[in-house]
Design a protein around this motif. Structure first.
Motif, PDB file in Angstrom:
ATOM      1  N   ALA A  44       0.858  -1.183   0.000  1.00 51.96           N
ATOM      2  CA  ALA A  44       0.000   0.000   0.000  1.00 51.96           C
ATOM      3  C   ALA A  44       0.893   1.231   0.000  1.00 51.96           C
ATOM      4  O   ALA A  44       1.708   1.408   0.902  1.00 51.96           O
ATOM      5  N   LEU A  45       0.748   2.057  -1.030  1.00 48.19           N
ATOM      6  CA  LEU A  45       1.478   3.313  -1.113  1.00 48.19           C
ATOM      7  C   LEU A  45       0.610   4.413  -0.508  1.00 48.19           C
ATOM      8  O   LEU A  45      -0.436   4.765  -1.062  1.00 48.19           O
ATOM      9  N   LEU A  46       1.036   4.936   0.636  1.00 49.95           N
ATOM     10  CA  LEU A  46       0.271   5.979   1.309  1.00 49.95           C
ATOM     11  C   LEU A  46       0.647   7.349   0.768  1.00 49.95           C
ATOM     12  O   LEU A  46       1.731   7.537   0.213  1.00 49.95           O
ATOM     13  N   ASN A  47      -0.247   8.307   0.946  1.00 49.44           N
ATOM     14  CA  ASN A  47       0.024   9.639   0.423  1.00 49.44           C
ATOM     15  C   ASN A  47       1.260  10.238   1.092  1.00 49.44           C
ATOM     16  O   ASN A  47       1.549   9.993   2.259  1.00 49.44           O
ATOM     17  N   THR A  48       1.994  11.018   0.321  1.00 54.08           N
ATOM     18  CA  THR A  48       3.262  11.581   0.782  1.00 54.08           C
ATOM     19  C   THR A  48       3.033  12.676   1.818  1.00 54.08           C
ATOM     20  O   THR A  48       2.141  13.504   1.674  1.00 54.08           O
ATOM     21  N   ASP A  49       3.859  12.664   2.843  1.00 55.42           N
ATOM     22  CA  ASP A  49       3.844  13.716   3.864  1.00 55.42           C
ATOM     23  C   ASP A  49       4.604  14.924   3.304  1.00 55.42           C
ATOM     24  O   ASP A  49       5.835  14.977   3.343  1.00 55.42           O
ATOM     25  N   ASP A  50       3.864  15.880   2.753  1.00 54.51           N
ATOM     26  CA  ASP A  50       4.463  17.034   2.055  1.00 54.51           C
ATOM     27  C   ASP A  50       4.588  18.208   3.018  1.00 54.51           C
ATOM     28  O   ASP A  50       3.591  18.758   3.488  1.00 54.51           O
ATOM     29  N   ARG A  51       5.832  18.613   3.290  1.00 56.15           N
ATOM     30  CA  ARG A  51       6.082  19.736   4.191  1.00 56.15           C
ATOM     31  C   ARG A  51       6.698  20.915   3.458  1.00 56.15           C
ATOM     32  O   ARG A  51       7.297  21.799   4.073  1.00 56.15           O
ATOM     33  N   THR A  52       6.554  20.923   2.124  1.00 56.15           N
ATOM     34  CA  THR A  52       7.170  21.984   1.320  1.00 56.15           C
ATOM     35  C   THR A  52       6.232  23.153   1.074  1.00 56.15           C
ATOM     36  O   THR A  52       6.688  24.269   0.828  1.00 56.15           O
ATOM     37  N   GLY A  53       4.916  22.895   1.055  1.00 60.17           N
ATOM     38  CA  GLY A  53       3.956  23.935   0.706  1.00 60.17           C
ATOM     39  C   GLY A  53       3.951  24.260  -0.775  1.00 60.17           C
ATOM     40  O   GLY A  53       3.374  25.268  -1.200  1.00 60.17           O
ATOM     41  N   LEU A  72       6.617  -5.926 -11.672  1.00 57.85           N
ATOM     42  CA  LEU A  72       5.579  -6.946 -11.633  1.00 57.85           C
ATOM     43  C   LEU A  72       5.689  -7.835 -10.401  1.00 57.85           C
ATOM     44  O   LEU A  72       4.821  -8.665 -10.150  1.00 57.85           O
ATOM     45  N   ARG A  73       6.726  -7.623  -9.661  1.00 61.34           N
ATOM     46  CA  ARG A  73       6.909  -8.392  -8.442  1.00 61.34           C
ATOM     47  C   ARG A  73       5.826  -8.072  -7.403  1.00 61.34           C
ATOM     48  O   ARG A  73       5.550  -8.868  -6.525  1.00 61.34           O
ATOM     49  N   PHE A  74       5.200  -6.884  -7.505  1.00 63.56           N
ATOM     50  CA  PHE A  74       4.280  -6.432  -6.469  1.00 63.56           C
ATOM     51  C   PHE A  74       2.887  -6.179  -7.007  1.00 63.56           C
ATOM     52  O   PHE A  74       2.705  -5.841  -8.172  1.00 63.56           O
ATOM     53  N   ASP A  75       1.915  -6.342  -6.098  1.00 58.38           N
ATOM     54  CA  ASP A  75       0.573  -5.825  -6.323  1.00 58.38           C
ATOM     55  C   ASP A  75       0.475  -4.531  -5.527  1.00 58.38           C
ATOM     56  O   ASP A  75       0.538  -4.546  -4.294  1.00 58.38           O
ATOM     57  N   ILE A  76       0.325  -3.408  -6.213  1.00 58.49           N
ATOM     58  CA  ILE A  76       0.228  -2.107  -5.559  1.00 58.49           C
ATOM     59  C   ILE A  76      -1.249  -1.763  -5.403  1.00 58.49           C
ATOM     60  O   ILE A  76      -1.980  -1.628  -6.381  1.00 58.49           O
ATOM     61  N   ILE A  77      -1.690  -1.632  -4.161  1.00 58.36           N
ATOM     62  CA  ILE A  77      -3.098  -1.376  -3.886  1.00 58.36           C
ATOM     63  C   ILE A  77      -3.425   0.079  -4.191  1.00 58.36           C
ATOM     64  O   ILE A  77      -2.738   0.978  -3.720  1.00 58.36           O
ATOM     65  N   PRO A  78      -4.452   0.344  -4.993  1.00 60.07           N
ATOM     66  CA  PRO A  78      -4.832   1.744  -5.247  1.00 60.07           C
ATOM     67  C   PRO A  78      -5.240   2.436  -3.945  1.00 60.07           C
ATOM     68  O   PRO A  78      -6.003   1.924  -3.154  1.00 60.07           O
ATOM     69  N   GLN A  79      -4.704   3.633  -3.748  1.00 63.10           N
ATOM     70  CA  GLN A  79      -4.959   4.358  -2.503  1.00 63.10           C
ATOM     71  C   GLN A  79      -5.461   5.788  -2.759  1.00 63.10           C
ATOM     72  O   GLN A  79      -5.418   6.625  -1.871  1.00 63.10           O
TER      73      GLN A  79
END
Length: 520
Positions: A44-53, A72-79
């Motif tokens: 699961a790719l979670l949203n990036t913690d953006d501290r740049t503004g 192709l090694r991974f199944d990436i879950i849509p987030q």
């Protein structure tokens, strides 16, 4: 008068040695149990913690997702519809995983510093514990193409920290089945290496994987391939090796099958998308996470104290120290704003001096009252960020003795400005080390009766070393060593002899205490 033997500061020496060893010995790594479960297939790719503004987080997240979906090694879950609140906690990750059933999480963070874009990517296991971490700094003036290239390389470096690609699920009559197939680039006729992990090196503080050691078992040649599994015959094996279910399989994906199966893989992932209702439920739960840093704290401490008291003058010399005695402390701290706060503390101890020669037995009490205004600097907004705290306040030390011994002891109170600096460094999510130093540049002295002189001046200093351990989100234990020293000089007329005195008083206190801390 009978001379008192000098007693070495045993407590100071032994505890100082322990703390020096603790802080100065270089970090070392240690081996974990063999065959630790590292396999990540569903990420699961979670949203990036953006501290740049400046919306760098969204751009970087898109690059990372695109690069991962090419593997192709991974199944990436849509987030796309799940937006987590940063900073993350194990509780929030547990809530997500009840919905997603992922093997692990990839979390990104980006901030700006000195015209550099600082990017970090880490893999967390399903329990929320760090598995691997990679860092990158890119010039803010770099083109989007350069940024994309660097981020893709960072993703590849991170994924290479995962030590194997598949697991053997069955071994029977020299035929081996493992859980990777067409969707992962395995093709008929290819050769696959089999091995075991016999040692893992982890960082002693963060517990992330640094490296691993593998033992080769043999090689198989693939004879049959399904979408998500493959079977092959053992064509070579190491002497004495035992190939069994649970061993690892390493293969080189076929470029041909990667190209041909890319569309099929995307379709397969699309079928596994979670319903919007589940994702929205997860979002509502996650946005209720409390803020990461405590606003205030209360602490109660108990421990042991040593006191060493010495008077030297042209008329009178005397020294007496104590065996360990009990001390107690109560302290409170409150941060009005994240960087601005105040604290207050009160400590007390009770001493009984036995009679020595002509010096009578004496009871005494020691107390400290301090209050500070504080400013703290965080090195990042992460809850586990190291921090430095500067403080200015007022310090009162009162040494009160029984009137029966006013010739050798008298009541002395020191009070004045207290300047202090504290640094803390988190070693893990539950432990942090703390160092503090303080200086009392000019202390007022109240002496009762006035026996040492009429023109006093004094100063003091102190330092402490502590180790904090979080028992829960609200409570912590802290073990602390401290050392305080007060130095006073007197001139003018005293009452211990005729004429002008030239007196120096040295009063040293040191000890250890254990604190129970409640935070809110």
């Amino acid at each position: 008068m009978k001379k008192i033997n000098n007693r070495p500061l045993q407590l100071f020496f032994s505890l100082s040695c322990l703390f020096v060893l603790f802080f100065l010995i270089p970090p070392f790594v240690f081996a974990d149990a063999p065959n630790d479960v590292f396999l990540f297939k569903k990420l699961a790719l979670l949203n990036t913690d953006d501290r740049t503004g400046k919306d760098y987080g969204e751009k970087i997240e898109k690059i990372v997702r695109d690069e991962l979906e090419q593997m192709l090694r991974f199944d990436i879950i849509p987030q796309d519809k799940v937006r987590v609140q940063h900073p993350l906690s194990q509780q929030s990750l547990g809530t997500i995983n009840k919905i997603l059933q992922a093997d692990g999480f990839i979390v990104g963070r980006v901030d700006l510093s000195n015209e550099m874009i600082n990017i970090s990517l880490e893999i967390l296991d399903k329990r929320g514990e760090m598995f691997a971490l990679e860092l990158l700094a890119v010039n803010e003036l770099a083109s989007l193409a350069d940024l994309e290239e660097n981020v893709r390389e960072l993703v590849v470096k991170l994924i290479r920290r995962i030590p194997y690609k598949a697991v053997i699920t069955q071994v029977k009559n020299g035929v081996v089945t493992f859980d990777a197939g067409l969707k992962h680039g395995v093709e008929t006729g290819s050769k696959v290496s089999l091995f075991e992990i016999i040692g893992v090196k982890r960082h002693p503080y963060t517990d992330e994987i640094i490296s691993f050691k593998r033992k080769d078992l043999g090689v198989i040649q693939v004879t049959q391939v399904e979408d998500l599994s493959a079977t092959g015959k053992i064509i070579s094996s190491k002497k004495g090796a035992k190939i069994k279910a649970g061993s690892k399989a390493d293969f080189i994906p076929s470029e041909k099958f990667i190209l041909e199966s890319h569309i099929e893989k995307n379709e397969l992932l699309a079928e596994k998308k979670l319903s919007p209702e589940l994702l929205n439920t997860g979002e509502q739960r996650l946005t209720k996470e409390p803020p990461g840093r405590p606003r205030g704290s209360l602490a109660v401490s108990a421990g042991l104290l040593l006191n060493d008291y010495k008077i030297s003058s042209n008329q009178f010399n005397f020294r007496r120290d104590t065996s360990p005695v009990t001390s107690v402390t109560m302290a409170g701290e409150y941060w009005v704003l994240a960087p601005l706060g105040a604290d207050v503390s009160y400590s007390a101890s009770w001493i009984y001096f036995k009679q020595t020669g002509s010096v009578p037995k004496t009871d005494a009490s020691l107390s400290w009252l301090t209050a500070h205004l504080k400013y703290r600097h965080f090195f990042s907004s992460d809850r586990l960020s190291p921090e430095i705290v500067g403080s200015v306040g007022y310090h009162i030390y009162d040494f009160e003795v029984d009137k029966s011994d006013s010739k050798y002891f008298n009541n002395i109170k020191y009070s004045g400005i207290d300047i202090a600096l504290t640094a803390s460094y988190p070693m893990t999510s539950k432990m942090k080390g703390v160092v503090n130093v303080g200086y009392l540049p000019s202390l007022d002295i109240e002496e009762d009766p006035v026996t040492s002189g009429t023109n006093p001046h004094a100063y003091g200093y102190y330092f402490g070393l502590a180790e904090h351990f979080n028992v829960s989100d609200k409570t912590a234990l802290a073990l602390r060593y401290y050392y305080l020293a007060y130095h006073a000089k007197f001139s003018g007329d005293g009452t211990r002899g005729a004429g002008t005195t030239d007196t120096e008083i040295r009063d040293l206190c040191q000890g250890i205490n254990l604190s129970l801390i409640y935070e809110w």
